[in-house]
Enzyme design. Structure first.
Site, PDB file in Angstrom:
ATOM      1  CG  MET A 114      -2.026  -1.097   1.127  1.00 22.25           C
ATOM      2  SD  MET A 114      -2.924  -1.168  -0.442  1.00 22.25           S
ATOM      3  CE  MET A 114      -3.638   0.462  -0.521  1.00 22.25           C
ATOM      4  CG  ASP A 129      -1.936  20.294  -7.800  1.00 23.09           C
ATOM      5  OD1 ASP A 129      -3.015  20.896  -7.999  1.00 23.09           O
ATOM      6  OD2 ASP A 129      -1.048  20.717  -7.041  1.00 23.09           O
TER       7      ASP A 129
END
Length: 159
Positions: A114, A129
């Site tokens: 993860m 972004d």
């Protein structure tokens, strides 16, 4: 064959897996992500002409920071003392994309899949972004675990 979700208890409720009695082993995970974009957007990044600065350096640091904070954003992840986090960004102009590969390591009782996936994902999101003012239709794709070693389940390599 029955597959059990390790994060679901007998009552069907989500819970954090108890790793108390697991052996400490060397664990490593490698994940990837791609950010597809127009050739012009990639050229701005590669030529250092992006008005926000060094896109790759910012994405690399964001990925590393994200790996260290994975347990804060993925509810049932254990907080881990990572011993190595690496985020590599490679431009692939022939495909109009950036390839991101992350590696996480530790000696511990639970895996780092993860953390590696989070590092690659957040690095990709950071590229998006930083470049969204130039191009809003970029695509983040192929986020996946490439390889993991260590632990009870052994070695995994993506096909």
């Amino acid at each position: 064959m029955t597959h059990l979700f390790t994060h679901i208890n007998q009552d069907g409720k989500a819970n954090m897996v108890d790793v108390t009695d697991k052996n400490t082993t060397q664990r490593q995970a490698i994940a990837q992500a791609y950010v597809e974009m127009k050739a012009e957007t990639l050229a701005l990044i590669l030529n250092g002409q992006h008005h926000k600065g060094d896109v790759f350096a910012t994405a690399r640091i964001a990925g590393i920071m994200a790996a260290k904070k994975t347990s804060d954003i993925i509810p049932l992840c254990h907080p881990l003392a990572l011993t190595k986090v690496e985020v590599e960004l490679v431009a692939e102009p022939e495909f109009n994309r950036v390839r991101i590969q992350s590696l996480c390591k530790l000696s511990g009782k639970t895996g780092v899949e993860m953390e590696a996936l989070t590092a690659a994902s957040v690095a990709a999101l950071t590229i998006y972004d930083m470049c969204k003012a130039i191009q809003k239709d970029m695509v983040i794709t192929q986020v996946k675990l490439l390889e993991k070693t260590g632990g009870k389940s052994g070695h995994f390599t993506s096909q």
